[in-house]
Design a protein around this motif. Structure first.
Motif, PDB file in Angstrom:
ATOM      1  N   LEU A   1       0.839  -1.191   0.000  1.00 21.48           N
ATOM      2  CA  LEU A   1       0.000   0.000   0.000  1.00 21.48           C
ATOM      3  C   LEU A   1       0.874   1.242   0.000  1.00 21.48           C
ATOM      4  CD1 LEU A   1      -2.468  -0.930   2.899  1.00 21.48           C
ATOM      5  CD2 LEU A   1      -3.101  -0.794   0.493  1.00 21.48           C
ATOM      6  N   VAL A   2       0.344   2.323  -0.542  1.00 17.03           N
ATOM      7  CA  VAL A   2       0.985   3.631  -0.425  1.00 17.03           C
ATOM      8  C   VAL A   2      -0.060   4.588   0.140  1.00 17.03           C
ATOM      9  CG1 VAL A   2       2.060   5.554  -1.636  1.00 17.03           C
ATOM     10  CG2 VAL A   2       2.588   3.206  -2.316  1.00 17.03           C
ATOM     11  N   LEU A   3       0.279   5.225   1.256  1.00 22.80           N
ATOM     12  CA  LEU A   3      -0.618   6.170   1.914  1.00 22.80           C
ATOM     13  C   LEU A   3      -0.023   7.572   1.798  1.00 22.80           C
ATOM     14  CD1 LEU A   3      -1.427   4.154   5.180  1.00 22.80           C
ATOM     15  CD2 LEU A   3      -2.591   4.070   2.967  1.00 22.80           C
ATOM     16  N   LEU A   4      -0.770   8.495   1.196  1.00 21.62           N
ATOM     17  CA  LEU A   4      -0.306   9.864   0.975  1.00 21.62           C
ATOM     18  C   LEU A   4      -1.241  10.808   1.723  1.00 21.62           C
ATOM     19  CD1 LEU A   4       0.547   9.615  -2.825  1.00 21.62           C
ATOM     20  CD2 LEU A   4       2.094   9.393  -0.869  1.00 21.62           C
ATOM     21  N   SER A   5      -0.678  11.484   2.740  1.00 26.18           N
ATOM     22  CA  SER A   5      -1.505  12.179   3.733  1.00 26.18           C
ATOM     23  C   SER A   5      -1.610  13.680   3.510  1.00 26.18           C
ATOM     24  CB  SER A   5      -0.954  11.880   5.133  1.00 26.18           C
ATOM     25  OG  SER A   5      -0.899  10.484   5.357  1.00 26.18           O
ATOM     26  N   GLY A   6      -1.919  14.062   2.284  1.00 25.94           N
ATOM     27  CA  GLY A   6      -2.299  15.441   2.010  1.00 25.94           C
ATOM     28  C   GLY A   6      -1.197  16.406   1.659  1.00 25.94           C
ATOM     29  N   ASP A   7      -1.613  17.550   1.120  1.00 32.45           N
ATOM     30  CA  ASP A   7      -0.734  18.618   0.650  1.00 32.45           C
ATOM     31  C   ASP A   7       0.267  18.099  -0.380  1.00 32.45           C
ATOM     32  OD1 ASP A   7      -2.113  20.373   2.204  1.00 32.45           O
ATOM     33  OD2 ASP A   7      -0.458  20.896   3.539  1.00 32.45           O
ATOM     34  N   LEU A   8      -0.195  17.226  -1.246  1.00 33.34           N
ATOM     35  CA  LEU A   8       0.663  16.812  -2.359  1.00 33.34           C
ATOM     36  C   LEU A   8       0.885  17.994  -3.299  1.00 33.34           C
ATOM     37  CD1 LEU A   8      -0.785  13.287  -3.246  1.00 33.34           C
ATOM     38  CD2 LEU A   8       0.933  13.919  -1.548  1.00 33.34           C
ATOM     39  N   LEU A   9      -0.130  18.844  -3.420  1.00 30.73           N
ATOM     40  CA  LEU A   9      -0.049  20.047  -4.246  1.00 30.73           C
ATOM     41  C   LEU A   9       0.006  21.261  -3.333  1.00 30.73           C
ATOM     42  CD1 LEU A   9      -2.879  19.010  -6.729  1.00 30.73           C
ATOM     43  CD2 LEU A   9      -0.412  18.760  -7.085  1.00 30.73           C
ATOM     44  N   ASP A  10       0.783  22.270  -3.730  1.00 32.83           N
ATOM     45  CA  ASP A  10       0.935  23.443  -2.870  1.00 32.83           C
ATOM     46  C   ASP A  10      -0.313  24.316  -2.883  1.00 32.83           C
ATOM     47  OD1 ASP A  10       2.879  24.929  -1.141  1.00 32.83           O
ATOM     48  OD2 ASP A  10       2.418  26.515  -2.563  1.00 32.83           O
ATOM     49  N   GLY A  11      -1.006  24.331  -4.003  1.00 35.46           N
ATOM     50  CA  GLY A  11      -2.308  24.993  -4.028  1.00 35.46           C
ATOM     51  C   GLY A  11      -2.319  26.417  -4.538  1.00 35.46           C
ATOM     52  N   GLY A  12      -1.169  27.086  -4.602  1.00 39.83           N
ATOM     53  CA  GLY A  12      -1.150  28.463  -5.086  1.00 39.83           C
ATOM     54  C   GLY A  12      -1.443  28.520  -6.571  1.00 39.83           C
ATOM     55  N   GLU A  13      -0.591  27.924  -7.352  1.00 35.31           N
ATOM     56  CA  GLU A  13      -0.790  27.801  -8.799  1.00 35.31           C
ATOM     57  C   GLU A  13      -0.307  26.417  -9.198  1.00 35.31           C
ATOM     58  OE1 GLU A  13       0.384  29.961 -13.049  1.00 35.31           O
ATOM     59  OE2 GLU A  13       1.238  30.673 -11.171  1.00 35.31           O
ATOM     60  N   THR A  14      -1.240  25.556  -9.579  1.00 35.27           N
ATOM     61  CA  THR A  14      -0.904  24.179  -9.937  1.00 35.27           C
ATOM     62  C   THR A  14      -0.906  24.046 -11.453  1.00 35.27           C
ATOM     63  OG1 THR A  14      -1.906  23.335  -7.901  1.00 35.27           O
ATOM     64  CG2 THR A  14      -1.558  21.766  -9.686  1.00 35.27           C
ATOM     65  N   TYR A  15       0.196  23.555 -12.003  1.00 25.19           N
ATOM     66  CA  TYR A  15       0.324  23.384 -13.438  1.00 25.19           C
ATOM     67  C   TYR A  15      -0.245  22.024 -13.850  1.00 25.19           C
ATOM     68  CZ  TYR A  15       3.477  27.352 -12.980  1.00 25.19           C
ATOM     69  OH  TYR A  15       4.005  28.591 -12.695  1.00 25.19           O
ATOM     70  N   GLN A  16      -0.898  22.000 -14.996  1.00 24.02           N
ATOM     71  CA  GLN A  16      -1.509  20.761 -15.470  1.00 24.02           C
ATOM     72  C   GLN A  16      -0.454  19.672 -15.663  1.00 24.02           C
ATOM     73  OE1 GLN A  16      -4.665  20.056 -15.584  1.00 24.02           O
ATOM     74  NE2 GLN A  16      -4.246  17.956 -16.277  1.00 24.02           N
ATOM     75  N   GLU A  17       0.731  20.054 -16.123  1.00 25.01           N
ATOM     76  CA  GLU A  17       1.770  19.043 -16.330  1.00 25.01           C
ATOM     77  C   GLU A  17       2.183  18.391 -15.015  1.00 25.01           C
ATOM     78  OE1 GLU A  17       5.685  20.646 -17.463  1.00 25.01           O
ATOM     79  OE2 GLU A  17       4.913  22.628 -16.968  1.00 25.01           O
ATOM     80  N   THR A  18       2.064  19.135 -13.897  1.00 25.01           N
ATOM     81  CA  THR A  18       2.379  18.557 -12.590  1.00 25.01           C
ATOM     82  C   THR A  18       1.335  17.530 -12.187  1.00 25.01           C
ATOM     83  OG1 THR A  18       3.508  20.582 -11.916  1.00 25.01           O
ATOM     84  CG2 THR A  18       2.791  19.093 -10.162  1.00 25.01           C
ATOM     85  N   VAL A  19       0.061  17.869 -12.385  1.00 25.69           N
ATOM     86  CA  VAL A  19      -1.015  16.922 -12.054  1.00 25.69           C
ATOM     87  C   VAL A  19      -0.886  15.675 -12.916  1.00 25.69           C
ATOM     88  CG1 VAL A  19      -3.507  16.606 -11.936  1.00 25.69           C
ATOM     89  CG2 VAL A  19      -2.507  18.825 -11.369  1.00 25.69           C
ATOM     90  N   GLU A  20      -0.558  15.856 -14.185  1.00 22.49           N
ATOM     91  CA  GLU A  20      -0.379  14.710 -15.082  1.00 22.49           C
ATOM     92  C   GLU A  20       0.808  13.852 -14.639  1.00 22.49           C
ATOM     93  OE1 GLU A  20      -0.034  16.442 -18.931  1.00 22.49           O
ATOM     94  OE2 GLU A  20      -2.175  16.947 -19.074  1.00 22.49           O
ATOM     95  N   ALA A  21       1.886  14.506 -14.199  1.00 24.96           N
ATOM     96  CA  ALA A  21       3.051  13.756 -13.705  1.00 24.96           C
ATOM     97  C   ALA A  21       2.696  12.980 -12.446  1.00 24.96           C
ATOM     98  CB  ALA A  21       4.206  14.716 -13.429  1.00 24.96           C
ATOM     99  N   LEU A  22       1.897  13.587 -11.560  1.00 25.43           N
ATOM    100  CA  LEU A  22       1.464  12.902 -10.346  1.00 25.43           C
ATOM    101  C   LEU A  22       0.611  11.686 -10.690  1.00 25.43           C
ATOM    102  CD1 LEU A  22       1.129  12.749  -7.264  1.00 25.43           C
ATOM    103  CD2 LEU A  22      -0.760  14.384  -7.465  1.00 25.43           C
ATOM    104  N   SER A  23      -0.356  11.870 -11.578  1.00 26.87           N
ATOM    105  CA  SER A  23      -1.222  10.764 -11.977  1.00 26.87           C
ATOM    106  C   SER A  23      -0.419   9.640 -12.624  1.00 26.87           C
ATOM    107  CB  SER A  23      -2.290  11.280 -12.948  1.00 26.87           C
ATOM    108  OG  SER A  23      -3.087  10.224 -13.428  1.00 26.87           O
TER     109      SER A  23
END
Length: 360
Positions: free
Chosen positions: A49-71
Motif C-alpha cells: 500500500l501507499v498512503l499519501l496524507s495530504g498537501d501533495l499540491l501546494d495549491g497556489g498555482e498548480t500546473y496541469q503538467e504537474t497533475v499529469e506527472a502525479l497521476s
C-alpha cells in the motif's frame, strides 16, 4: 505482514519565492522527479500500500503538467494508493483531484467524514478523510472507532496532533480511542518517528524535500511494516534531491572572513541550498557579504551569507573604571600566576554585563 510507504506534504509547484525565477522553475521541475523516486521506492520495498496524507499540491498555482506527472507516477505503482487531501490541496468540485482521470489503483478520499475501503486480499481496511476547505477546526477523528474484527485498520489523514488551530486538530486521546493499528498523518514537515497513543501507532513522515531554511536536513518518507500481530515498525527513507543546510563559520582568531568561510565550504560542490552564518569576534572590519557570497556560490545550488559577528574587544579597556567591573578586571589583570587571565576576564565581563556565557 503489510509493507506500506507513507508520504505527505510534497507541496508540488511551490513558488520557491526566495530563489531567482530561473532557479525557482528548476526547483519545481525537480519536485516532479520526487514522484518517480516514490514509485521506484514502492517497487524496491515491495509495498502493499501507499498512503499519501495530504498537501501533495501546494495549491497556489498548480500546473496541469504537474497533475499529469502525479497521476502517471502513481499509476506506475503496483500497489493501491490512497490520498487524503490536505489544507493546501482540499478536495472540491473544481480541484485537481476532481478534474483529473486517475489510475484505477488510486483512491482519493473526498469527504470530511472518514470512509473505509476494504482490501480483503490484504486483510485490512484503509480509512481516510479529506479537507474540503482550506481550514478545518474539527478533529477528523472525532467520534471515529474502528471495529475490533481482527483485521488491520489503517487511516490516512491530514491534521495537527495536539494542535489548537484550524488545520484538523487531533487530540492524542482521539488516536488512542480510534482502534486503528496505524495512523498515517500529514501536515507537520518534520519526521516525528513512530509514536504511540493507546494501542495505535502514528507518525508524520515530514515533507520529502525542503523548501526553505525552516526545513533543513534529510527529508523523505516512511517505510512502515505491520506484522500479523499488528506490531508496527517504521524506517525513514531519504528521498530529497537537494537539502537546505545552515552552516556556521567562526571568524574568531581568523585574519579575514574569507578564511573562516573557506574552512566550512564542502570539498566538492554539494548542489544543496545553504545559509552560512558568520559568527564569533573579528579583528578586522565589517565583512563584504556580496564578495563572500560570490566566493561560496560555486559550492552550492543557492547560498546566502549573513553576518552575526562582533568586533573583537579589548578585555582590559574598562580596567580603569571606578566600578565593580573595573575592580574585578584590575584584580584579574594583576594575577600574574593565573593560568588563563583572558578566559577569566571574559567570564567576568559576561556575568557582570550581560549575565551570559562568555563569547569564545
Amino acid at each position: 505482514m503489510l509493507k506500506l510507504i507513507h508520504g505527505a506534504d510534497f507541496h508540488l509547484d511551490a513558488p520557491f519565492a526566495a530563489l531567482s525565477p530561473e532557479k525557482a522553475r528548476q526547483r519545481r521541475a525537480e519536485q516532479r522527479q520526487l514522484l518517480s523516486r516514490l514509485a521506484d521506492l514502492a517497487e524496491e520495498e515491495g509495498a502493499d500500500l501507499v498512503l499519501l496524507s495530504g498537501d501533495l499540491l501546494d495549491g497556489g498555482e498548480t500546473y496541469q503538467e504537474t497533475v499529469e506527472a502525479l497521476s502517471h507516477a502513481l499509476g506506475q505503482i503496483k500497489a493501491p494508493v490512497f490520498i487524503a487531501p490536505g489544507n493546501h490541496d482540499p478536495y472540491g468540485p473544481r480541484s485537481a483531484y476532481a478534474g483529473t482521470a486517475w489510475p484505477d489503483n488510486v483512491h482519493i478520499f473526498t469527504s470530511v467524514q472518514p470512509e473505509g475501503v476494504e482490501l480483503p486480499e490484504l486483510g485490512c481496511v484503509v480509512h481516510g478523510a479529506a479537507f474540503t476547505t482550506p481550514q478545518a477546526d474539527r478533529s477528523p477523528l472525532m467520534g471515529f472507532s474502528a471495529p475490533r474484527d481482527g483485521r488491520i485498520h489503517l487511516m490516512t489523514l491530514h491534521g495537527d496532533v495536539a494542535g489548537q488551530g484550524r488545520y484538523g486538530p487531533i487530540r492524542p486521546e482521539d488516536i488512542a480511542e480510534s482502534g486503528l493499528t496505524y495512523l498515517a498523518l500529514g501536515h507537520i514537515h518534520a519526521c516525528s518517528g513512530l509514536q504511540q497513543a493507546g494501542e495505535t501507532c502514528w507518525a508524520y513522515p515530514g515533507c520529502p524535500e525542503g523548501r526553505g531554511f525552516d526545513e533543513t536536513g534529510e527529508k523523505g518518507v516512511l517505510s512502515v511494516t505491520v506484522e500479523d500481530d499488528h506490531a508496527v515498525s517504521a524506517r525513514f527513507v531519504p528521498l530529497a534531491g537537494r537539502r537546505y543546510e545552515i552552516v556556521e563559520a567562526d571568524v574568531t582568531g581568523k585574519d579575514s572572513a574569507g578564511e573562516a568561510l573557506r574552512a566550512v565550504l564542502p570539498p566538492s560542490p554539494s548542489g544543496d541550498c545553504c545559509r552560512i552564518l558568520l559568527t564569533g569576534q573579528r579583528s578586522f572590519g565589517a565583512p563584504d557579504l556580496a564578495a563572500l557570497t560570490a566566493l561560496a556560490q560555486p559550492s552550492y545550488f543557492s547560498v546566502s551569507v549573513r553576518d552575526n559577528t562582533r568586533p573583537l574587544r579589548d578585555l582590559w579597556q574598562r580596567a580603569g573604571e571606578d566600578s565593580l567591573t573595573g575592580l574585578v578586571l584590575r584584580a584579574l589583570k594583576g594575577e600574574k600566576e593565573l593560568e588563563d587571565r583572558e578566559l577569566a576576564a571574559r567570564f567576568a565581563l559576561a556575568a557582570l554585563e550581560h549575565g551570559e556565557d562568555p563569547c569564545p
